[in-house]
Design an enzyme around this catalytic site. Structure first.
Site, PDB file in Angstrom:
ATOM      1  N   ASP A 180       1.108  -1.537   0.302  1.00 20.77           N
ATOM      2  CA  ASP A 180       0.545  -0.381   0.042  1.00 20.77           C
ATOM      3  C   ASP A 180       0.527   1.046   0.309  1.00 20.77           C
ATOM      4  O   ASP A 180       2.045   0.704   0.910  1.00 20.77           O
ATOM      5  CB  ASP A 180      -1.138   0.113   1.198  1.00 20.77           C
ATOM      6  N   GLU A 264      -1.258  -1.504  -6.354  1.00 16.14           N
ATOM      7  CA  GLU A 264      -2.690  -0.701  -6.388  1.00 16.14           C
ATOM      8  C   GLU A 264      -2.361  -0.330  -7.619  1.00 16.14           C
ATOM      9  O   GLU A 264      -1.041   0.687  -8.149  1.00 16.14           O
ATOM     10  CB  GLU A 264      -3.320   0.275  -5.568  1.00 16.14           C
ATOM     11  N   ASP A 346      -3.268   0.863   6.996  1.00 15.81           N
ATOM     12  CA  ASP A 346      -2.469   1.054   6.191  1.00 15.81           C
ATOM     13  C   ASP A 346      -2.316  -0.573   5.331  1.00 15.81           C
ATOM     14  O   ASP A 346      -1.987  -0.812   5.021  1.00 15.81           O
ATOM     15  CB  ASP A 346      -0.846   1.299   5.959  1.00 15.81           C
TER      16      ASP A 346
END
Ligand SMILES: [Zn+2]
Length: 398
Positions: A180, A264, A346
């Site tokens: 992340d 991501e 996170d």
């Protein structure tokens, strides 16, 4: 496999002048023959032979060198390489519809290519027309199978990007992680390691503002203004260098340890809606980091899996899958009202990212694994600071 090693060069004054002549002459050859090719095309549209080939221009260059004698000071292979590049640009325009070759300006990035004739002697890089060799920073030894060297200038610094062939076997890491990317931490891995950001920009921000204000009051075209422009450019250079170094270190550590990394898909448009966040994104050079991580994983036979930005990685509970719609950007701790999980926000997101990536490629989700000691070891070796987000305190040793 072709790899690149970039080293800083320390030319003496005469060498610096000759390097500058190389930049200028390669640019001159490009621009001159771009015009020659343009004119030829216009004049021969109806002929069988419509355009010039790279060999035509090379022959013309030999003739040109008899008229313009200063071109003889320059490594002829580098000049010829400009013609090869120009030809490539034309071919790409005709075949792939890329932009039409453009004239090069002094303001563009300065570079020239040396395709052969290099040697290393002590801490000097010997290339054609530089018989004594140019001093380089010998932090790392220059490899043997050099394919070509690209010389560049960044403000007042000179570099050689040395492309070489290697058959070294790099070992694929065996761990799996979701990552992340964040603001409080540069990144958080799904096994609970959070890497502190460097925020170089913030550190230099005040200084940069001051110097830019000074620049704005300098008279246009004046010597003082020119000097001030260099000052500002150098500050930006410092920021870039620190960031690149940071990104290299982290991506190396991660690529050594993990074989599969899920990230991501960074959609800046979505991200830049929040200005504070946007500043941190450009600050930390996430794109540069991602690119580095991707090729370093590939070198080792590892893989990077991308998942969509719109999957609810932050709001979903990594324990039970419940979605917490009222999670605020300021909530540092994720607490699940359904299963009771309390976890760093996170860390929760990175576990979700890992799981979504593994599901996407049809792999099972692994059992929760506590902090991975080897990653900590790699980070220690690179001098990167991090914290462990796992509830049980872990002893991190390299
Ligand atoms: Zn839950």
């Amino acid at each position: 496999m072709i790899k690149t090693l970039k080293v800083r060069l320390y030319p003496d004054e005469n060498q610096r002048i000759l390097l500058e002549k190389h930049f200028g002459s390669c640019r001159f050859v490009w621009n001159h023959f771009l015009e020659v090719r343009n004119k030829y095309y216009v004049g021969h549209k109806k002929d069988k032979k419509k355009g010039l080939t790279v060999f035509d221009t090379m022959k013309m260059l030999t003739t040109l060198k008899k008229e313009i004698t200063w071109l003889n000071e320059i490594n002829s292979q580098s000049l010829q390489h400009s013609l090869v590049e120009l030809d490539k640009a034309f071919k790409s325009f005709f075949k792939h519809n890329t932009a039409y070759p453009a004239f090069k300006s002094k303001k563009d990035k300065q570079y020239f290519i040396i395709p052969s004739g290099f040697k290393v002697k002590g801490n000097r890089l010997i290339v054609p027309k530089f018989k004594e060799g140019i001093k380089y920073r010998d932090k790392s030894s220059i490899p043997e199978n050099i394919k070509q060297i690209i010389i560049t200038r960044d403000v007042d610094r000179y570099y050689a990007s040395i492309q070489y062939e290697t058959n070294e076997e790099l070992v694929r890491g065996n761990a799996v992680a979701g990552i992340d990317m964040g603001v409080k931490y540069f990144l958080t891995t799904s096994d609970g390691i959070a890497i502190e950001p460097i925020n170089t920009y913030r550190k230099y921000e005040k200084k940069l503002k001051k110097e830019q204000r000074r620049l704005s009051i300098k008279e246009k075209g004046s010597e003082n203004r020119k000097k001030q422009i260099v000052k500002v450019k150098k500050l930006y250079q410092k920021i870039r260098d620190a960031r690149t170094d940071f990104n290299h270190k982290i991506s190396t550590a991660i690529a050594k340890h993990y074989g599969t990394v899920v990230v991501e898909d960074l959609n800046t448009q979505g991200m830049t809606q929040n200005h504070k966040l946007a500043k941190s994104i450009s600050d930390q050079g996430w794109y540069q980091f991602r690119r580095m991580l991707e090729y370093k994983l590939q070198w080792r036979g590892g893989e990077m899996i991308e998942i969509g930005m719109f999957d609810p990685s932050s709001k979903m509970c990594s324990g039970c899958g419940n979605i917490k719609h009222d999670l605020k950007l300021s909530d540092r701790i994720y607490h699940c009202d359904v299963c009771g999980l309390t976890i760093d926000r996170d860390l929760n997101a990175s576990i979700n990212i890992r799981n979504m990536g593994l599901i996407k490629v049809g792999k099972g989700i692994p059992e929760f694994t506590p902090v991975e000691i080897p990653l900590a070891g790699y980070l220690n070796r690179e001098g990167i600071s991090y914290v462990s987000l796992n509830q049980e305190p872990q002893i991190l040793e390299g």
